[in-house]
Enzyme design. Structure first.
Site, short mmCIF file in Angstrom:
data_model
loop_
_atom_site.label_atom_id
_atom_site.label_comp_id
_atom_site.label_asym_id
_atom_site.label_seq_id
_atom_site.Cartn_x
_atom_site.Cartn_y
_atom_site.Cartn_z
N ARG A 41 1.83 28.99 -94.56
CA ARG A 41 2.42 28.11 -95.87
C ARG A 41 2.96 26.94 -95.18
O ARG A 41 2.40 25.68 -95.19
CB ARG A 41 3.03 28.92 -96.89
CG ARG A 41 3.21 28.11 -98.27
CD ARG A 41 4.15 26.98 -98.29
NE ARG A 41 5.50 27.43 -98.30
CZ ARG A 41 6.35 26.44 -98.04
NH1 ARG A 41 6.15 25.16 -98.37
NH2 ARG A 41 7.92 27.04 -97.90
N ASP A 42 4.28 26.98 -94.93
CA ASP A 42 5.17 25.70 -94.88
C ASP A 42 4.48 25.15 -93.17
O ASP A 42 4.56 24.03 -93.14
CB ASP A 42 6.54 26.19 -94.27
CG ASP A 42 7.37 24.91 -94.40
OD1 ASP A 42 7.15 23.84 -95.04
OD2 ASP A 42 8.44 25.22 -93.61
N HIS A 242 16.68 28.11 -92.39
CA HIS A 242 15.59 27.50 -92.02
C HIS A 242 15.86 26.08 -91.33
O HIS A 242 16.23 25.11 -92.00
CB HIS A 242 15.17 27.31 -93.28
CG HIS A 242 13.49 26.81 -93.59
ND1 HIS A 242 12.37 27.66 -93.88
CD2 HIS A 242 13.01 25.59 -92.91
CE1 HIS A 242 11.45 26.66 -93.84
NE2 HIS A 242 11.75 25.29 -93.32
N HIS A 244 14.44 22.98 -88.68
CA HIS A 244 13.29 22.09 -88.03
C HIS A 244 13.85 21.79 -86.59
O HIS A 244 15.02 21.58 -86.37
CB HIS A 244 12.97 21.03 -88.95
CG HIS A 244 12.17 21.29 -90.11
ND1 HIS A 244 10.89 21.03 -90.34
CD2 HIS A 244 12.21 22.54 -91.08
CE1 HIS A 244 10.43 21.34 -91.36
NE2 HIS A 244 11.08 22.27 -91.79
N CYS A 275 7.37 18.13 -92.85
CA CYS A 275 7.59 17.78 -94.21
C CYS A 275 7.01 16.67 -94.83
O CYS A 275 7.41 15.68 -94.08
CB CYS A 275 9.09 18.03 -94.40
SG CYS A 275 9.48 17.80 -96.32
N ASN A 284 8.80 23.22 -87.95
CA ASN A 284 9.76 24.60 -87.80
C ASN A 284 10.03 25.04 -86.55
O ASN A 284 9.37 24.98 -85.75
CB ASN A 284 9.20 25.72 -88.82
CG ASN A 284 9.07 25.27 -90.31
OD1 ASN A 284 9.75 25.26 -90.98
ND2 ASN A 284 7.68 25.03 -90.61
#
Length: 352
Positions: A41-42, A242, A244, A275, A284
């Site tokens: 997803r991300d 979370h 990056h 993002c 990530n």
């Protein structure tokens, strides 16, 4: 904010725990680390091209077989805004559903949740196509306006009935707070604001709230300071990290979060991601890098079927999906381990 929901959410949480479902990560004293794999997803949502459904399905299946027990599979958002997430309904209908694995979908609003409910009603599968939703907001108004066209307060007001309806349906609900360290539009973030937003999500009934260093500017010092502030209102057992890797500090920030008692880390196979609302932000933290960094440490990585997540399999998956996307894996551990494997294969062939 939204504290009137606390009693109702406590009742739901009690009912859900009685059903035997695993919600919050193990207590901070426990050194078992849970990985939430966000690559499908991300990781994929920031790709320039549209990824075929078959590739998404295969990615999810491979990750689950490698031992990942929490996988974000897609998002019920409009393909107009995030075309890479088109076909999520088909993806989660076609993928394998292994026991002890949670397959979450991101739901930005009531319409997205309604689409998921419709799919659950139409398929009637056991286990269901998804048993968890993710909801998200941010720690600055500037970011929520760019991302959601609302203020923080408005976004929370919109999310509360979504969380309530999902919980009433028996779904797990996980929350995200973006830009928990720095905002690309307004600069350094007030950590008290992060605490307030995280508490609002927890009060809605989120079993876990993921604190996101969306632009990757965090350092171990700022990450520790932010978590210390959030812990004043939200138990550390309900928090996740979370990170990056924009400035190369993601793995160090993982260890800073673990030192603060956090036991859930979001990561993305192959370091996929970014993002679209954060110019210049890289992917990530790579799942391979986290797995490698925690080798021989005091921590144990939790995996499905009471096992762990295979580092070798994850490295192979990272290279496979990266090649499908027309690039090399950006995982540092993945690159090094693959290079060593190729060298050993050449040496073996040379001896034949």
């Amino acid at each position: 904010m939204l504290t009137s929901q606390t009693a109702r959410c406590a009742l739901r949480a009690s009912r859900q725990l009685q059903c035997g479902r695993r919600f919050a990560t193990a207590a901070a004293a426990n050194n078992v680390v849970n990985i939430v794999e966000v690559g499908p997803r991300d990781g994929l949502q920031n790709e320039k091209g549209v990824i075929p459904v078959d590739v998404k399905v295969e990615l999810i299946n491979r990750l689950a077989r490698a031992g990942a027990q929490n996988i974000e599979t897609g998002s019920f958002v409009s393909p107009k805004w995030v075309p890479q997430m088109g076909g999520t309904a088909e993806v989660i209908t076609r993928m394998e559903r292994l026991p002890d694995v949670h397959y979450a979908v991101l739901v930005p609003n009531q319409k997205g949740l309604d689409n998921l409910f419709t799919l659950l009603d139409q398929t009637q599968l056991s286990p269901p196509v998804s048993d968890e939703i993710s909801i998200f907001t941010a720690a600055t108004d500037a970011f929520t306006r760019a991302n959601l066209n609302t203020t923080i307060t408005e976004s929370l007001q919109r999310l509360e009935p979504v969380a309530r309806a999902a919980l009433d349906r028996g779904l797990r609900v996980r929350g995200y707070v973006s830009v928990a360290i720095a905002c690309p539009y307004s600069g350094p973030v007030d950590f008290k604001r992060v605490r307030e937003v995280a508490k609002a999500l927890a009060d809605m009934g989120c079993y876990e709230v993921s604190l996101g260093d969306t632009v990757g500017q965090g350092t171990p010092a700022t990450v520790a300071e932010m978590i210390e502030e959030v812990k004043k209102s939200v138990p550390v057992e309900k928090l996740a990290g979370h990170f990056h890797d924009t400035y190369g500090t993601a793995v160090a920030n993982v260890f800073a979060a673990l030192a603060q008692g956090i036991r859930t880390i979001d990561s993305s196979v192959g370091g996929l991601g970014g993002c679209p609302y954060s110019p210049g932000a890289t992917g990530n933290v790579a799942t391979e890098d986290v797995l490698y960094a925690l080798k021989d440490s005091q921590y144990k990585i939790a995996g499905s079927n009471n096992k762990t997540i295979s580092l070798d399999d994850t490295v192979n998956i990272g290279w496979w999906i990266s090649e499908k996307l027309g690039r090399e894996s950006v995982s540092r551990a993945g690159r090094a381990l693959r290079a060593r494997k190729l060298r050993e294969e050449r040496e073996r062939k040379a001896k034949l």
